[in-house]
Design an enzyme around this catalytic site. Sequence first.
Site, short mmCIF file in Angstrom:
data_model
loop_
_atom_site.label_atom_id
_atom_site.label_comp_id
_atom_site.label_asym_id
_atom_site.label_seq_id
_atom_site.Cartn_x
_atom_site.Cartn_y
_atom_site.Cartn_z
N GLY A 12 -41.95 -28.22 -13.07
CA GLY A 12 -43.27 -28.68 -13.47
C GLY A 12 -43.42 -30.19 -13.56
O GLY A 12 -44.25 -30.67 -14.33
N SER A 13 -42.64 -30.93 -12.75
CA SER A 13 -42.78 -32.39 -12.86
C SER A 13 -44.14 -32.86 -12.32
O SER A 13 -44.71 -33.82 -12.85
CB SER A 13 -41.63 -33.12 -12.16
OG SER A 13 -41.70 -32.96 -10.76
N ASN A 14 -44.66 -32.19 -11.30
CA ASN A 14 -46.01 -32.54 -10.83
C ASN A 14 -47.06 -32.19 -11.90
O ASN A 14 -48.00 -32.96 -12.13
CB ASN A 14 -46.34 -31.82 -9.52
CG ASN A 14 -45.81 -32.58 -8.32
OD1 ASN A 14 -46.29 -33.66 -7.99
ND2 ASN A 14 -44.79 -32.03 -7.68
N ARG A 64 -47.82 -7.09 -5.17
CA ARG A 64 -48.42 -8.43 -5.18
C ARG A 64 -49.83 -8.36 -5.75
O ARG A 64 -50.26 -9.20 -6.54
CB ARG A 64 -48.45 -9.00 -3.76
CG ARG A 64 -49.00 -10.42 -3.68
CD ARG A 64 -49.09 -10.91 -2.23
NE ARG A 64 -47.81 -10.93 -1.57
CZ ARG A 64 -46.93 -11.93 -1.65
NH1 ARG A 64 -47.21 -13.01 -2.36
NH2 ARG A 64 -45.79 -11.87 -1.02
N MET A 89 -44.64 -21.24 -6.15
CA MET A 89 -43.88 -20.81 -4.98
C MET A 89 -44.16 -19.37 -4.56
O MET A 89 -43.38 -18.77 -3.83
CB MET A 89 -42.38 -21.01 -5.23
CG MET A 89 -42.00 -22.46 -5.53
SD MET A 89 -42.56 -23.67 -4.31
CE MET A 89 -41.36 -23.40 -3.03
N ARG A 90 -45.26 -18.78 -4.99
CA ARG A 90 -45.66 -17.46 -4.51
C ARG A 90 -46.76 -17.63 -3.47
O ARG A 90 -47.68 -18.46 -3.65
CB ARG A 90 -46.21 -16.58 -5.64
CG ARG A 90 -45.28 -16.36 -6.79
CD ARG A 90 -43.99 -15.67 -6.42
NE ARG A 90 -44.22 -14.33 -5.90
CZ ARG A 90 -43.29 -13.62 -5.26
NH1 ARG A 90 -42.09 -14.14 -5.04
NH2 ARG A 90 -43.55 -12.41 -4.83
N LEU A 92 -50.12 -16.59 -1.92
CA LEU A 92 -51.30 -15.94 -2.51
C LEU A 92 -52.11 -15.26 -1.41
O LEU A 92 -52.29 -15.81 -0.32
CB LEU A 92 -52.15 -16.99 -3.22
CG LEU A 92 -51.48 -17.62 -4.46
CD1 LEU A 92 -52.24 -18.85 -4.93
CD2 LEU A 92 -51.33 -16.60 -5.57
N HIS A 108 -47.91 -30.22 -1.20
CA HIS A 108 -46.86 -29.74 -0.31
C HIS A 108 -45.96 -30.92 0.07
O HIS A 108 -46.46 -32.00 0.40
CB HIS A 108 -47.49 -29.12 0.95
CG HIS A 108 -46.48 -28.51 1.86
ND1 HIS A 108 -45.84 -27.32 1.58
CD2 HIS A 108 -45.95 -28.95 3.03
CE1 HIS A 108 -44.98 -27.05 2.54
NE2 HIS A 108 -45.02 -28.03 3.43
C1 GAR Z 1 -42.54 -30.13 -5.33
O1 GAR Z 1 -41.77 -30.88 -4.42
C2 GAR Z 1 -43.70 -29.48 -4.58
O2 GAR Z 1 -44.26 -30.27 -3.58
C3 GAR Z 1 -43.03 -28.27 -4.00
O3 GAR Z 1 -42.19 -27.80 -5.02
C4 GAR Z 1 -41.77 -28.91 -5.83
C5 GAR Z 1 -42.08 -28.57 -7.28
O4 GAR Z 1 -41.59 -29.51 -8.16
N1 GAR Z 1 -43.99 -27.29 -3.59
C6 GAR Z 1 -43.83 -26.50 -2.55
O5 GAR Z 1 -42.85 -26.50 -1.83
C7 GAR Z 1 -44.99 -25.54 -2.31
N2 GAR Z 1 -44.81 -24.84 -1.11
P1 GAR Z 1 -42.13 -29.60 -9.66
O6 GAR Z 1 -42.07 -28.20 -10.24
O7 GAR Z 1 -41.17 -30.52 -10.35
O8 GAR Z 1 -43.53 -30.13 -9.63
#
Ligand code: GAR
Length: 194
Positions: A12-14, A64, A89-90, A92, A108
């Site tokens: 969840g850093s984003n 699903r 990461m699911r 949809l 992405h």
């Molecule tokens: C991030 O790099 C995001 O871009 C990627 O997962 C990571 C999550 O990091 N997303 C994907 O690959 C989506 N297909 P976070 O949980 O620290 O935000």
Amino acid sequence: MTRVAILISGGGSNMAALLRDMVGDHPARPVLVASNDPSATGLALAAQAGVKAVGLDHRAYASRAAFEDDLARALHAASPDIVALAGFMRILSPAFVGQFAGKMLNIHPSLLPKYPGLHTHARALAAGDAQAGCTVHKVTADLDAGPILGQARVAIDAGETEASLAAKVLRCEHRLYPAVLRAFAAKDKSVIYL
Ligand code: GAR
């Protein structure tokens, strides 16, 4: 006030970068963080930040569709104007995405349309690309293919590894996503390039 729900799967850093930005004169506020993994560390971070945090374990559902029904119910209960996927990461279904058409965003870790799907950094390195980066786009029924709202680039240096590139791209995700969400919430239609 524009209401933002955030979907995560892991660290969840984003999400944390989005929460940090949604203060003061920001046009939006977080109303819900939901995860398909109840043990996602991002859920605890959200709760600590005072945001309602919900974990729905996708493995506990028979299908699903059943998982998505519950996720949609949790989202609708929060009445979001924007749904931000942040490391969710699911995949949809089109039926789920259709319920939030025009208001669902995703980040992405590649310069789309290059490298939709997984293993983006390994693929950029294997191709010998000089640059990598990240993209925020609107979510449509097609995976990682909706209209682009913003993109940030980083150089791929000599000796770059998958891990070093992932870390570098993640840092630029933390700048791009808040900038795009802020503009989107303000109904600013310009595409952001960092
Ligand atoms: C991030 O790099 C995001 O871009 C990627 O997962 C990571 C999550 O990091 N997303 C994907 O690959 C989506 N297909 P976070 O949980 O620290 O935000």
